[in-house]
Each structure stands twice: as C-alpha cells, then as structure tokens.
Design an enzyme around this catalytic site. Structure first.
Site, PDB file in Angstrom:
ATOM      1  N   ASP A 309       1.004  -1.162   0.097  1.00 49.49           N
ATOM      2  CA  ASP A 309       0.230  -0.028   0.013  1.00 49.49           C
ATOM      3  C   ASP A 309       0.887   1.328   0.125  1.00 49.49           C
ATOM      4  O   ASP A 309       1.913   1.343   0.615  1.00 49.49           O
ATOM      5  CB  ASP A 309      -0.602  -0.082   1.298  1.00 49.49           C
ATOM      6  CG  ASP A 309      -2.073  -0.885   1.036  1.00 49.49           C
ATOM      7  OD1 ASP A 309      -2.570  -0.767   0.067  1.00 49.49           O
ATOM      8  OD2 ASP A 309      -2.334  -1.530   2.046  1.00 49.49           O
ATOM      9  N   SER A 395     -15.173  12.326   1.035  1.00 53.45           N
ATOM     10  CA  SER A 395     -16.104  12.834   2.302  1.00 53.45           C
ATOM     11  C   SER A 395     -16.463  14.235   1.849  1.00 53.45           C
ATOM     12  O   SER A 395     -16.384  14.816   0.933  1.00 53.45           O
ATOM     13  CB  SER A 395     -14.984  12.614   3.228  1.00 53.45           C
ATOM     14  OG  SER A 395     -13.913  13.684   2.903  1.00 53.45           O
TER      15      SER A 395
END
Lengths: 693, 554, 41
Positions: A309, A395
């Site tokens: 990641d 968001s």
C-alpha cells in the site's frame, strides 16, 4: 484512568541477545536436551536416531569388551546426540521466557458476560465461547479475543505488542479488534468474543514462541528426505564394508565401523535442522511478527511479487495540503471556505493539514503549523458529516443549504455530474508533480459546481528507495497499490522506485491482481488491515495483517504484525530467505566435511593390513586410534560450534541468486572441505596425549 | 614423448567429429520425440503392434509398457538361448546353460551386454542376429524413450502426468535414428575392413604351417549398433580388440565416435525439447568435464602411471593391441566406461591399477559421463535436481528446475534413484565376497582379485557390461548375481524416473525471475560436477580404497 | 526345473516392479486429492 505498569512480557523480546550462546543458556537448556534423548522424540530426525542407535551399540560393546578407544567413542557418540538435542532445546529456550510472561496473561479471570436478555453475569474467562458479549471497564483485563461492538476505549496492549503507548479501540471501522490479555485503561467497551478458549491469539503466540507445536515446513521435509537417503547410503556403505574388509584381510571391529558411520552421515545438519526452524520463527517473533504457520515463513522467502500500500508503506502516512487551486468563476474565499468546512470534521492528518493551510492563508504566512495548534473552528449547526468510504471515495459535509464534497477527481466529477477543462488541467498538474489532487465541489439545490483542487503532497519515506533496489536485486517485483489516479501514482512510483503500480485500486482490483499474478505461477505477498482487505489477504500466499486491523483481516492473513508496520513485509521476506539459506549452507558444510573425515578414518582403519596407505594419512595423525577418535570428536564439537550460527541464521545480503550461491558455496562448501582437516589435526595433537590411545 | 601427439590427435579428431554432427542429430532427435508426423513404415508398425500412436500415456501406463515390453524381451531371449540346438544357423552350438541363458537375456534387454561366454564359441548366427542384435536396437530404444519422456515431463505442465507414448517413442527411435545411422556405420565399417558374412568357421593355414580357425559372421552390422546403442556386446569374446571387429586405428576412431554420438545428441535434444538449448549444453558440459577427467586420468595411468613394469617399458602395453597402443586403449576405455557401452579394445584387467581404478570410477559415477543412450541423460538430470535442491536452499528459494518446484515428493523419488545403484553395487560386492562361489572364479589374489569382482558388480549394477577380465563369471553364482544386479539396476531407476517425469508433467510451471538460479551458467555446471563427484566418491571411496588404490600404492 | 525357476523369478521381478509403479502412482493420487481439498497454505 488507571495506569498500569508496562507488562514484563515486553522485556525479553527487546533485551535478549541475538544468537550468542551463553553458558547460562546451555545450563538452562540441558534438562530439555536430556528429555529429548528419548528415541521417540528422535523419530523425526532419522540421522540422529541412527547416531543414538550407534551410541547404544558402542555402549554395549564397550561394556562387554572394555577398551580406552571403545569408551572414548561411546562417550562422544552420546555427546553427538546430546549436542543435537541441546541445539533444539536452546532454540526453544529463547522463547521460554516470553512464553512464561504471556502465560501470566492467561490466568483465569472472571468476565462480565452480557446475556442476550441484557443481564450481566460473572463467569470465568475460560468458559467464554465465540459470540459471547462481555463488558470490560477501565482497569480490567479483556478476557478473550474479540471485536468491540460498543464504545471506545484506550487499551494497553504492551503485554502482547511490547509497545507501551496505549491504543484506541472503538466499535465499527478498522480499529475494532481487541486481544485477550490486554488491559482497558479508560472507558468501558462491549466486546464480542471471537475465539474459543485455548485457541486465542495469546495461545497461538505461546505455542509459536515455544516452538512446541512447530509444524515442519515443506522444504524442511524435502531436505529431511535427502538427509535420510544419505544416511541409508552410508549405513549400506558401512555394513557392506564389514565383509569386504574381512575378505581383504583387514577385518574391522563393529566399534570402528560405527565410528565411521557416525562421521559420514550428515549429523551436523541433522542435529541443527529443527533448531534452525525454531530460530527462524523466533526471529520473526523478535520483530513482532507472528506467523500462523511455518509454511507461510518459507513462502515468504519465495515471494515474487510484493503488493505494498502506498500510504504508510511507501510514503509517510500523512499527506499535507500545500496549495489551493481555483477553477474558473470561483473566488479564493469560496474555495477556502468550502475546503475548510469539508475538513473541519476530518480528524485525519490530511484533513487537519487543510485546516492549517486555510488558517495560514487567512492569517498570512507565519502562523501556520503542521500540527493542529491553530484556532478552533466552529462546525455550523445542522451539519451532518459524510465519512470517507472506499466505494464513494469522497468525504464531506451536508449543511442545511448545501452539500460539500472533497475527494478523488473522478468520484467528485461523477457526483457533480459534469466536468471542467481547467479543473482537469489543475488535477493533471498536481498529479504529475506526484501530489494528490483533492477536488472540492458543492451542490446547492441539486445543482453541482466544481470549486477547485487541494494539492496534497505525499512524502516518500526516507530509505525506502534503497529497500526496493534490494528487492529488485533478489528478483522481487514491487507493486504499489494506491487509490490515487494513474498520473499521481506514476509520479510517486517513479520517485519511490517501485516496479509497478495499481492506481485507483478498489479491494476487488487488488484481489484480481493477486489472482492474475498467481495464475502466472508467481507467489504474492501483501499486507492489509481493513475488513475489505480480508479476501485479498486470504488469497495472497503471504498475507500480513496489521495488529491494529479488524478481526476479519487478522483471521484472513497468515501473519500478524504486532507493530502494524507495513514496511516489515520486506523484513519478513528476508527472514524467510535466511531460513532456507541457513539450512542449505549447513547441509553443504556437513556433506563437504565427509571428505576430510574419510582421509582421517580410512587410512587409520586399513593401515595395519596395507601399510602403503600411510601415504593417504595426509594430516599425519599420530595413530590410527587417535585418528578415529579425533574425527568422532570433531564431528560432535562442530555441532556445538555451529549452534550460534543456526540460531542467528547465516548472513544474508540481498543480491542476485548467482552471487548468493557463489558466496555461500565458497564459505560453506570450500570452508566445509577445509575446516575439518585443520580441526581434526588440532584435536589429534591433544588426543594423542591420552594414554592408551 | 612421440606418443603424446598421436594421443592428442585422436582426441582432437574425435572432438571435431562430434562437434560437427552432434547438433544435427540433436535437432533430428528433438523432432523425433515431439513431431506429429508418422512415417508410412511407422504406421505399419503401429498397426501390427495395435497401438494408437497419438494417444499420450500417463506415466504409469508408460512405465508398465516399458516393463511389459522388456519382460517379453527377456523371456524371448531366454528361450532362444535354451533352444539354440533346434534353431537354424546355430553353427552346431548347443543350448546355453539355464543360468547363462538367463544372464545373457537380462544382459541384452537391460542394455548392459555383459558377456560371460565367448560369442564366437557359444552362439550361432540366429541368436546373435535375431536375439542379441534386435535387443541392441530396442534396449537402446527403451533408454532413449525413457529419457525423451523425462525431457517432455519437464517441458509439459498441468497435464495430469501424461508423458508421451512409449511405443511411438520406441518405433520412432529405431526407425528414424538407430537403423539409418547403424546402416551407414556398418557400411563404413565394412569398407574399413570389418567382417560381414554368414559363413561359419573357416580353417586357415598359417605362415608357420599350423592351422587357425577363423569365425566369420554378421560382424559389421552388430558392431555398428553395439557402439551406437552403447550396448557393447561384441561378436567375439575379445570384443573390439579383435581385428575382425576393429581392424585399424581409423575403425577404432569411428567406433568411439559412434559410442559418444547419441549420448551427447540426447543432451542437445533435451535442450530443444524443454525449449532452452543452453540447458542441454550445460548438462553436456558437465558430462564433457567428467569424461575429460576420466580420459586424462586413464591416459596418464597407462602412459606414465606408477608401477615398475610399465615404467621400464615406457608404458603399460600388457593386454593392449599393438594396433592401438596405450593412448588409444586408454581413450577407448574411458569412452566405453563413461558411456554405458562396455565394448573394449584392450583388457582392462591388464591396465595399471590406477587405470583400472579410473575406469571403474567412470562406471561408478552412475553412467552419466555421458552415459548410456538415454540413461546417461536421465541419470544426469536426476543429479541436476539434487544440485538444484542444494543450490536453491543456498539462495533462499524453494528449489526449482526448469520452472518445476522440487518438493518433498520429487526429492523422495530422486533420493530413491540416487540410492538404488550404490545399494545394489555394495550389496552385490558384499554378497560376492561372502560366499565361496564368489572369489572361486577370481584369477588373482589380494587387492587385484578384489578389483576383478568389484569391477564385475560395478559393470552389472551400472548396466555397463564391460568386463575387467580375470574373473570366470560363467558360473551359476555369478550369472545369477550379476543378472539380478543388471535387472534391478536398469528398471528400478527407470520406474523412478518415469514417476518423476509424470510428477513434473502434472506440475505447473513457475516462471523464472531474476531470483531464480540460472541452470545454464558455468557456476551451475561446476556445482553439478561437484555434486556428481562427491555423491559418488563418498559412496565408493572405501571399496575403491581396498581394490585399485591399495594395489596402485603397493 | 531350473528353467522354471529362472522364468518364474523373472516374472516375479517384473511384477514387483509393476507393483512399485502402482505404489508410486497411488501415493501420487492420494497427494493430489488431499492438496486439492486443503488450503494451499
């Protein structure tokens, strides 16, 4: 808040030395070593079983027909077996202290179980089963592994992880897993138990560090086959030598043939094989990684592709907002306000950095700080927060009069319903520079409007580029996984030096990538912590779950990193390789040793019948008896001498396969050829002083 | 040192011939074992044999076919030997004794061609031609087929364990490879003076006024396949030392060339079949190094080795043909023992002790330098798997050879293979010295007598077939013991190799990365050579010590 | 009589080899079966 002392369990892991053998360690391991002399224990290592049978036989022979040579050989054959079991016992002993402190966590406590009807009853912690819900308040010990289903608490996990700073555990999200034996420091949580008694995380840890239920790994089994075959060959050599020697007029005693046998069979590697395996697991445990199976450790050495990641592994987890870029028809204030509002409730470092950036713009340079020491902004009334999710990739906040979103360009554009050329250009510009563009947009009365771009800057971890170079040298391809768009991903991939990247990755993409690599016959390693990582963790050949992750992730993976440090995947690969290399090196050493032993023993055996064989006594050993004893003693002592190496593992420097092979062949092959000539000669100088030999 | 130049000259000529022709034959062999096309004569053979040539067999079926075919061969040869007196062209020879017939049957079916009898004094033309010569072709064909199946096993992946069709492999080997080359070779041999007729004994008056019986026969035809198929069973008792089998240095060179041709070409074919020619040449390089070492050691021992008699005479000429001299005899000996041929042009018993030791060691290597046709290749590949295993561990990866992972099961088969021959050999020699009937046939006493027995069991267990001489092996004890060694020494390894081939064929292929150990580089060649020497050396050091070593040091 | 002995011994040897094939094959089958049902790790 109750303050607890950091648990003693944290101690041994950091304090214990790295493979140096102290007399105290040996003394401690001795009782265990003696217990392991039981032939049933030796069934797993046929080489040592043969030595033990030989030792029994020489004992009987020496009792029936006592001689100095006989007793010398007998004692050293027994010592050979003992040194082997001692190696294993020492390896196990290194985990003992840790296991003891972990066991302390398992003392039976009482737990407050909440029945389905809502009543709370006191039950012993050992009678908790999967699905039971228990309440744990500040100062109490969590009775078993589980998931927080209500509440939030700070938890002291030092007993398990060695990390003394408390961590936050809360229901929902990716920080919900708790480990039995850890202590709640504040607040109260309800935990749904996820493991049966005796199978908890700590139980598994104990059996791992003790090496008690160590399963032998595939390569170890294959090596054992080879060692057994060598043993059989040499048994046949020695048994058939008896009539052959008699025919040649050089009758040999059974004692001498047994001494020859023990010197020829690969005792060195046979004695150290299981110690190497245990020590390999132990090395992982020392780096706070728990492997659920030895198979996984070996698979780690075979990894072809490493999925990493980006965030937290390749880059420092935190990205900082450095710039606000407006699109057409938007004022600076409009954009700043929207960015601020959308980030006020965002407690991530990124969110805070946006707040700090806006504050700095308003107040002028000089007052900005990377921390969140700025002034408090009030969240307007009637605001609902929209949390980031992997599927929406946005968001923001819903205000009474409008909605504001920030997130990945594609996601936000889709939300707004239209694109914008200038905005696209800004996004590209940020991406190309390796930054992350965060597009801000608002929607009033269902009409969406793109406002601009927040430039988030990624910081690549120092030293990570060199690690990737090492990986490339040993033939491992690194793939960066990121939610960023392709352009950003490419810029960071280039900066960090990874071989490949997967941009705008969803958990499904990750799983698909793993499958695709595996179809091609490659082994894949990855790490993850979220529940949505679980399928990929389960699919990967080596799946390292972060200890901070969810129960699902920890169960799906085959390793757990207690430090929750994704970079450690690289360490794990190296430990896996080192484990194999240590076995290979000692096998080569062991077999190469035989050449010198032949030169010591064979002339000694036959020189009486054929005096011309004295030419082959190249070491000029003083007498036939001394030569035989020296070889046997060398054979035993070399085991002890190599115990530290077996425990520490051979030095491993990442380099190409050919370079590694050349180096190890030189050290352990050629070294193994020469060392016994020197060793046996030196021993002979001492042993020839013994009267009666 | 006028001897040195011709010695080097014949080696150079041999190398040149091989370098020119081996790659060509390698390509031909690769198409033989992978091609789709059938020749008309092959179709006919398939119809007669009632086999479906395109139906690939599971390794189990392949192995059972090999076993069934060979069983029939043994029984048929046994019958021919026992019933000789009733057969035409028997030249008046009677039936072979039961133990001798059995030994001969096993010997020729296993490609060993150990001969306890004098060919010219025991066997008629029918048995020689229809029994022994036929087996010379098909036993070589069996070895090559098994090697081809193994190469295909490595080349294939994920196919459930099918390794090809034994009967197709066998028919193609004989029709496309062995028959054409043997035919050409036989013609050339005749041109070089080798006898080829169907006449019986001819009584000649010699110059000194005495008489001499000369046995003629189909010598050249048998000679060609004897060398080409690394069989080694001579028409005459003294084998290629006989002027009718091997009249001149030129025929001597040709025979050595024929011996080495197919074993090296099989290696090249292997490289082509697995799709990476370098893999084949790497294996070939190991064989060359080992063979070179044996040639050098034997030549040194014969030309300049220790021993008072040879040093006085300037070379160990005893037991050698003056036509060839020490160098050509040493080279022939190294070539015939490095392959599993066993033809001889000099009596190994008369070699210096050191020279006898080196040729014995060449056989003990397990016939991998370059070994018998087919068997040399698979023997060496099995050792390559062991090497890869050790090397893989030392570089920290699960070992893999040509993309096939080596796990516990592969190691089990490989270990059993490596165990088989040493166990047979050592148990064989232990049995031989433990019974009175063993040493009874020995000519010399002491270490040399032991060497004579050791050579016999080594030759049998490794399917070489050459004889040291000095040992009267035509007794029921030796015939039976050596027969058992030959039978098990041939077919146990074949079964294990085919099982391994099946496993490889069923396994998936792992792509090579830069972390994979390359198996075509000099480093690997050196390591494989070392493994071959150490694995073998360690096993046989004690027995070699008590035979040739003790003798050469005295 | 001796003939019978040698022929019988030959057949027994080959049957033994065929049994070896069978044993190896059965082990192989068993191994594939268990590894397909069990998780690869």
């Amino acid at each position: 808040m109750t303050v607890t002392e950091p648990s003693p369990a944290a101690e041994p892991r950091t304090a214990s030395s790295s493979g140096v053998l102290t007399p105290a360690q040996l003394a401690e391991a001795l009782p265990g070593a003696l217990r392991k002399l039981d032939p049933r224990e030796l069934l797993a290592t046929p080489v040592m079983l043969v030595v033990e049978v030989g030792a029994v036989a020489t004992t009987v022979l020496s009792v029936l027909d006592p001689s100095v040579l006989g007793w010398f050989v007998t004692v050293w054959l027994w010592l050979t077996v003992l040194f082997g079991t001692l190696a294993e016992s020492v390896a196990e002993g290194r985990g003992k202290a840790q296991a003891a402190s972990l066991r302390a966590l398992q003392t039976e406590t009482s737990a407050r179980r909440r029945t389905p009807s809502g009543e709370v009853e006191d039950v012993p912690s050992t009678s908790l089963h999967v699905g039971d819900v228990v309440l744990v308040a500040a100062g109490e010990r969590i009775p078993g592994d589980g998931e927080v289903i209500e509440g939030v608490a700070s938890v002291d996990e030092s007993a398990v992880t060695g990390e003394s700073a408390p961590v936050i555990r809360e229901s929902g999200g990716d920080r919900s897993a708790v480990t039995g034996g850890t202590t709640v420091l504040s607040d109260e949580i309800a935990v749904r138990i996820s493991s049966e008694p005796g199978q908890s995380f700590v139980d598994r840890m104990i059996s791992l560090v003790e090496g008690s239920e160590r399963q032998r790994t595939p390569n170890e089994l294959a090596l054992n086959v080879l060692l057994s075959a060598l043993t059989v060959v040499f048994v046949v050599v020695c048994v058939t030598l008896w009539p052959v020697a008699s025919y040649s007029g050089a009758r040999q005693s059974v004692l001498v043939l047994l001494a020859l046998l023990v010197c020829l069979i690969p005792t060195t590697i046979g004695a150290l094989l299981s110690a190497i395996g245990i020590a390999g697991m132990d090395r992982l445990v020392r780096r706070n990684v728990l492997a659920m199976s030895g198979r996984a450790v070996e698979a780690a050495g075979d990894i072809d592709v490493l999925l990493l990641d980006k965030t937290g592994t390749i880059t420092l987890g935190n990205r900082y907002a450095t710039e606000l870029l407006r699109t057409d028809g938007v004022t600076e204030e409009e954009l700043a306000e929207a960015a601020l509002l959308s980030s006020l409730a965002d407690e991530t470092p990124e969110g805070r950095s946006v707040v700090d950036l806006v504050d700095g713009l308003v107040d002028g340079p000089g007052t900005t700080g990377a921390g969140s020491g700025g002034r408090r902004h009030e969240v307007p009334r009637g605001t609902t927060l929209v949390e980031f999710s992997a599927t929406t990739r946005m968001s923001g906040v819903d205000l009474p009069d409008r909605e504001i979103r920030k997130g990945a360009a594609s996601a936000v554009k889709e939300w707004v319903g239209h694109g914008d050329d200038l905005l696209d250009e800004l996004v590209d510009q940020v991406s190309r520079s390796g930054g992350t563009p965060l597009v801000v947009a608002e929607s009033r009365d269902g009409r969406g409007r793109l406002l601009g771009v927040i430039h988030l800057k990624d910081v690549v971890k120092p030293g990570i580029t060199e690690r990737f170079e090492e990986m490339r040298a040993i033939g491992i391809r690194t793939v960066m996984i990121t939610g960023d768009n392709a352009v950003t991903a490419q810029a960071i991939a280039k900066e960090a030096g990874v071989d490949d990247f997967l941009a705008e990755a969803t958990p499904e993409d990750k799983l698909a990538l793993i499958r695709q690599e595996q179809e091609g016959g490659r082994l894949v390693a990855m790490c993850g912590d979220g529940t949505n990582d679980a399928p990929a963790l389960a699919q990967a050949d080596v799946g390292v779950a972060m200890n901070t992750g969810t129960v699902a992730a920890k169960e799906a993976g085959n390793m757990v990193d207690l430090d929750s440090d994704p970079t450690k995947l690289i360490d794990i690969v190296e430990i896996g390789k080192q484990l194999l290399i240590t076995r290979g090196a000692l096998t080569t050493f062991s077999v190469a040793n035989d050449v010198a032993k032949y030169f010591a023993i064979l002339p000694a055996m036959f020189v009486v019948a054929f005096p011309q064989l004295d030419v082959l006594n190249v070491m000029r050993l003083s007498s036939p008896e001394s030569a035989i004893v020296s070889a046997v003693v060398f054979n035993a002592l070399v085991i002890v001498a190599l115990i530290p190496l077996a425990l520490r593992g051979v030095t491993y420097r990442p380099s190409s396969a050919a370079a590694l092979l050349r180096r190890n062949l030189l050290v352990y092959g050629v070294g193994g050829l020469l060392a016994p000539f020197v060793g046996i000669k030196l021993l002979d100088l001492v042993i020839s002083l013994v009267p009666g030999l | 040192m006028s001897e040195v130049l011709p010695a080097l000259g014949q080696i150079a000529a041999l190398v040149l011939l091989l370098v020119l022709t081996v790659p060509l034959l390698a390509r031909h062999l690769a198409t033989t074992y992978t091609g789709e096309r059938h020749l008309a004569v092959e179709r006919l053979a398939y119809r007669v044999l009632r086999v479906a040539p395109d139906a690939d067999q599971h390794w189990r079926t392949y192995a059972l076919s090999v076993l069934g075919f060979s069983l029939v061969g043994v029984l048929a040869l046994y019958a021919l030997g026992r019933l000789q007196q009733f057969l035409p062209l028997s030249l008046g020879f009677g039936a072979l004794p039961a133990d001798g017939a059995w030994n001969t049957a096993v010997s020729f079916v296993t490609n060993t061609n150990w001969q306890w009898y004098s060919g010219e004094a025991a066997l008629g033309h029918l048995v020689q031609a229809s029994g022994l010569t036929v087996q010379n072709f098909v036993s070589a064909g069996v070895g090559m087929s098994v090697a081809a199946a193994f190469a295909r096993g490595l080349a294939l992946a994920d196919n459930g364990g099918r390794v090809g069709n034994f009967f197709t492999d066998l028919v193609r080997t004989v029709v496309r490879v062995l028959l054409p080359i043997a035919l050409v070779a036989a013609v050339v041999l005749v041109l070089l003076g080798v006898v080829q007729n169907l006449s019986g004994d001819r009584v000649m008056d010699t110059l000194t006024g005495g008489t001499q019986v000369l046995t003629g026969g189909p010598v050249a035809s048998q000679e060609a396949i004897k060398e080409l198929g690394t069989n080694g069973g001579g028409f005459y008792n003294v084998n290629s030392a006989h002027p009718f089998e091997n009249p001149s240095p030129l025929s001597n060179l040709l025979e050595m060339y024929l011996i080495l041709l197919v074993p090296f070409a099989m290696v090249g074919a292997f490289g082509r079949i697995v799709g990476d020619k370098r893999q084949g040449w790497a294996v070939g390089a190991v064989m060359t190094v080992l063979l070179g070492a044996v040639v050098a050691a034997t030549t040194w021992a014969e030309m300049a080795g220790p021993g008072s008699a040879p040093q006085l005479a300037g070379g160990a000429m005893e037991g050698k043909e003056v036509r060839f001299g020490e160098a050509a005899s040493a080279l022939f000996a190294a070539v015939t023992t490095g392959t599993s041929t066993g033809a001889v042009n000099a009596m190994h018993d008369s070699f210096t002790a050191a020279g006898g030791g080196t040729v014995m060691f060449a056989m003990m290597l397990g016939e991998i330098a370059p070994g018998g046709v087919g068997s040399g290749l698979y023997g060496m590949l099995v050792l390559a798997v062991v090497t890869v295993f050790l090397a893989g561990l030392m570089v920290g990866r699960t070992p893999e050879y040509l993309g096939k992972k080596i796990s516990q099961r592969e190691m089990g088969l490989v270990a059993a293979y490596v165990l088989t021959t040493p166990v047979l050999l050592l148990v064989g020699i232990a049995v031989a010295v433990s019974f009175d009937a063993g040493p009874a046939g020995v000519l010399n006493s002491g270490p040399h007598g032991f060497s004579e027995m050791l050579y016999a069991v080594t030759s049998a267990a490794n399917n070489n077939g050459s004889a040291f001489g000095g040992l009267t092996s035509g007794t029921p004890f030796w015939n039976t013991l050596l027969g058992v060694l030959m039978l098990l020494g041939r077919f146990v390894p074949i079964v294990l190799v085919l099982a391994l081939a099946g496993r490889f064929a069923a396994a998936r292929r792992v792509p090579a990365g830069s972390g994979t150990l390359p198996t075509h580089r000099p480093l690997f060649v050196a390591l494989l050579t070392g493994v071959a020497l150490v694995l073998v050396g360690l096993t046989y050091v004690p027995v070699l010590l008590l035979g040739p070593v003790v003798e050469s040091l005295s | 009589m001796t003939d019978l002995l040698y022929v019988a011994a030959t057949i027994v040897a080959f049957v033994g080899l065929a049994l070896l094939v069978g044993v190896l094959d059965r082990r192989e089958r068993r191994a594939t079966r268990t590894s397909s049902t069990r998780d690869a790790r």
